[in-house]
Design a protein around this motif. Structure first.
Motif, PDB file in Angstrom:
ATOM      1  N   UNK A   1       0.835  -1.212   0.000  1.00 45.78           N
ATOM      2  CA  UNK A   1       0.000   0.000   0.000  1.00 45.78           C
ATOM      3  C   UNK A   1       0.866   1.257   0.000  1.00 45.78           C
ATOM      4  N   UNK A   2       1.971   1.253   0.771  1.00 50.98           N
ATOM      5  CA  UNK A   2       2.867   2.402   0.788  1.00 50.98           C
ATOM      6  C   UNK A   2       3.509   2.662  -0.561  1.00 50.98           C
TER       7      UNK A   2
ATOM      8  N   UNK B   1       3.018   5.940  -2.973  1.00 51.63           N
ATOM      9  CA  UNK B   1       4.110   6.720  -3.548  1.00 51.63           C
ATOM     10  C   UNK B   1       3.984   6.850  -5.054  1.00 51.63           C
ATOM     11  N   UNK B   2       3.638   5.750  -5.731  1.00 51.13           N
ATOM     12  CA  UNK B   2       3.443   5.806  -7.178  1.00 51.13           C
ATOM     13  C   UNK B   2       2.313   6.760  -7.549  1.00 51.13           C
TER      14      UNK B   2
ATOM     15  N   UNK C   1       8.619  10.234  -2.324  1.00 51.24           N
ATOM     16  CA  UNK C   1       9.712   9.536  -1.631  1.00 51.24           C
ATOM     17  C   UNK C   1       9.245   8.971  -0.291  1.00 51.24           C
ATOM     18  N   UNK C   2       8.369   9.704   0.386  1.00 54.54           N
ATOM     19  CA  UNK C   2       7.887   9.255   1.703  1.00 54.54           C
ATOM     20  C   UNK C   2       7.147   7.928   1.577  1.00 54.54           C
ATOM     21  N   UNK C   3       6.222   7.845   0.616  1.00 51.66           N
ATOM     22  CA  UNK C   3       5.479   6.606   0.414  1.00 51.66           C
ATOM     23  C   UNK C   3       6.374   5.459   0.019  1.00 51.66           C
ATOM     24  N   UNK C   4       7.322   5.738  -0.911  1.00 53.13           N
ATOM     25  CA  UNK C   4       8.254   4.690  -1.319  1.00 53.13           C
ATOM     26  C   UNK C   4       9.094   4.201  -0.142  1.00 53.13           C
ATOM     27  N   UNK C   5       9.606   5.130   0.631  1.00 52.87           N
ATOM     28  CA  UNK C   5      10.493   4.784   1.740  1.00 52.87           C
ATOM     29  C   UNK C   5       9.790   3.882   2.754  1.00 52.87           C
ATOM     30  N   UNK C   6       8.606   4.296   3.180  1.00 53.07           N
ATOM     31  CA  UNK C   6       7.857   3.506   4.172  1.00 53.07           C
ATOM     32  C   UNK C   6       7.446   2.167   3.587  1.00 53.07           C
ATOM     33  N   UNK C   7       6.919   2.177   2.373  1.00 56.08           N
ATOM     34  CA  UNK C   7       6.412   0.946   1.770  1.00 56.08           C
ATOM     35  C   UNK C   7       7.495  -0.078   1.502  1.00 56.08           C
ATOM     36  N   UNK C   8       8.612   0.351   0.900  1.00 55.05           N
ATOM     37  CA  UNK C   8       9.674  -0.594   0.560  1.00 55.05           C
ATOM     38  C   UNK C   8      10.350  -1.135   1.812  1.00 55.05           C
TER      39      UNK C   8
ATOM     40  N   UNK D   1      15.882   6.278  -6.346  1.00 55.42           N
ATOM     41  CA  UNK D   1      15.863   6.027  -7.789  1.00 55.42           C
ATOM     42  C   UNK D   1      14.471   6.303  -8.359  1.00 55.42           C
ATOM     43  N   UNK D   2      13.420   5.777  -7.703  1.00 57.73           N
ATOM     44  CA  UNK D   2      12.057   5.984  -8.198  1.00 57.73           C
ATOM     45  C   UNK D   2      11.670   7.464  -8.159  1.00 57.73           C
ATOM     46  N   UNK D   3      12.054   8.138  -7.102  1.00 52.82           N
ATOM     47  CA  UNK D   3      11.728   9.567  -7.001  1.00 52.82           C
ATOM     48  C   UNK D   3      12.458  10.368  -8.074  1.00 52.82           C
ATOM     49  N   UNK D   4      13.706  10.034  -8.343  1.00 56.22           N
ATOM     50  CA  UNK D   4      14.461  10.740  -9.392  1.00 56.22           C
ATOM     51  C   UNK D   4      13.803  10.556 -10.751  1.00 56.22           C
ATOM     52  N   UNK D   5      13.257   9.365 -10.992  1.00 49.41           N
ATOM     53  CA  UNK D   5      12.560   9.141 -12.266  1.00 49.41           C
ATOM     54  C   UNK D   5      11.355  10.069 -12.396  1.00 49.41           C
ATOM     55  N   UNK D   6      10.591  10.178 -11.321  1.00 51.61           N
ATOM     56  CA  UNK D   6       9.406  11.051 -11.374  1.00 51.61           C
ATOM     57  C   UNK D   6       9.800  12.525 -11.504  1.00 51.61           C
ATOM     58  N   UNK D   7      10.890  12.903 -10.848  1.00 55.69           N
ATOM     59  CA  UNK D   7      11.332  14.303 -10.945  1.00 55.69           C
ATOM     60  C   UNK D   7      11.771  14.633 -12.371  1.00 55.69           C
TER      61      UNK D   7
END
Length: 387
Positions: A235-236, A240-241, A261-268, A373-379
């Protein structure tokens, strides 16, 4: 012991191992005169292989210690082999006549005469000695063990429980190991008779059971809680996505996309820890869930659990079955929500806490890298300017 009994269903390995350690200590404490009745078993590997393939004969000469004990009795001499038998071709030996068979049986004076077959003995479930003799017969062995040796009755019970077919705590032995062990126990009750079997059991404990136990203890939550934690991790990641996609499609500045990044960090991090069987919330408090057999703590249940624990550590109990234990039915009646939020206790073992801390740090580091990495892609994605 609880792990082996309730989770891996192989408690007989540890129970046999503990019994052998205690048996060795007690045997070594016997007076020397009694120990001499059971000499050390020194059968070579080649002899064991030959025995396992069907050459099931007793050594032609008794050991000096045993011979000294039986000196002057009918048991003083082993079976004799004639020169013609020594020279005989094993693949072209003529069948013996009835008179020859009778003479050969008479020569084996150190063995007891005719006795019922093993199947007749095993009809009695309460007589360990008779069942053990039946186990000897089932393996194709025709010799009756010396009853004057120390701990012979105890060895008979061990054979019935751990070695004989359909034993209540039968060890996972090959036919070769089982036959060689029974042959050794026919001759002696010395702890060395179990040497090869003990090696197999100890190897299984060290290379399989113990590593599996360590991995199991790392899990600080029960299965429903771990599944729930995995769901939170997924879910986290989805949150994030979704955050990154919505901001990228909007006309907001690129800096806002870092919120994903917050959602990715917590979820992963949660998902990595759950993959190892850990709940990060429980770990943050250094807690773990009580195991199902630990949950019900009323006075009667505690007394019952103590009895069950003692029976697990008793090498001569009849079975390791636990389906009839009181906690099984009571735990099954608990709903999923109660299982997810079961009672917790402090993790007392420092080494275990250290392992869990290491896994938690690895989860945080792995999550940080993947989230960056995921956040950099979105940025880097161009503005959508859809709204």
């Amino acid at each position: 012991m609880n792990y082996l009994k309730y989770i891996e269903h192989s408690a007989e390995n540890l129970q046999f191992f503990l019994w052998h350690k205690d048996y060795t200590r007690r045997f070594n404490e016997l007076p020397e005169s009694e120990r001499k009745l059971s000499p050390e078993w020194t059968m070579t590997q080649a002899e064991q292989d030959a025995f396992a393939t069907g050459m099931t004969t007793r050594p032609k000469n008794l050991s000096p210690d045993v011979a000294a004990v039986f000196k002057g009795t009918d048991f003083a001499h082993g079976p004799t082999v004639t020169e013609s038998e020594k020279r005989a071709d094993p693949f072209d030996t003529p069948p013996r006549t009835p008179s020859q068979e009778t003479k050969r049986d008479d020569d084996m004076s150190f063995v007891s005469s005719q006795r019922p077959s093993g199947s007749q003995y095993t009809k009695s479930t309460t007589n360990y000695t008779r069942k053990a003799e039946g186990a000897f017969d089932d393996a194709g062995l025709k010799w009756q063990p010396f009853t004057v040796q120390p701990f012979r009755e105890e060895i008979s019970r061990i054979i019935t429980i751990y070695v004989a077919d359909s034993g209540s705590r039968q060890l996972n032995l090959s036919a070769k190991e089982r036959n060689a062990l029974l042959h050794a126990l026919e001759n002696t009750t010395h702890p060395s008779a179990f040497r090869n079997v003990l090696t197999t059991v100890e190897f299984s404990l060290r290379s399989q059971n113990h590593p599996n136990f360590i991995r199991w203890t790392i899990c600080n939550g029960n299965r429903p809680r771990v599944i729930f934690a995995r769901g939170l991790g997924i879910s986290g990641i989805l949150a994030g996505l979704l955050t990154g996609i919505l901001i990228a499609l909007s006309g907001a500045g690129r800096g806002w996309r870092v919120m994903s990044f917050v959602g990715f960090m917590i979820g992963i991090a949660t998902l990595i820890a759950a993959w190892k069987g850990m709940c990060v919330v429980l770990h943050g408090m250094h807690h773990r869930h009580l195991r199902p057999w630990e949950l019900f703590g009323d006075a009667d249940q505690v007394e019952s659990e103590m009895e069950l624990k003692n029976s697990s550590l008793d090498s001569f109990q009849s079975s390791n079955s636990y389906e009839s234990e009181p906690w099984v039915a009571r735990y099954e009646k608990r709903n999923v929500i109660r299982k997810i939020f079961d009672r917790e206790v402090w993790v007392e073992e420092p080494a275990l806490r250290q392992i869990q801390d290491t896994i938690f740090v690895q989860a945080i580091l792995g999550s940080f890298v993947a989230s960056a990495v995921l956040t950099a892609i979105f940025v880097a994605v161009p503005h959508g300017n859809y709204y």
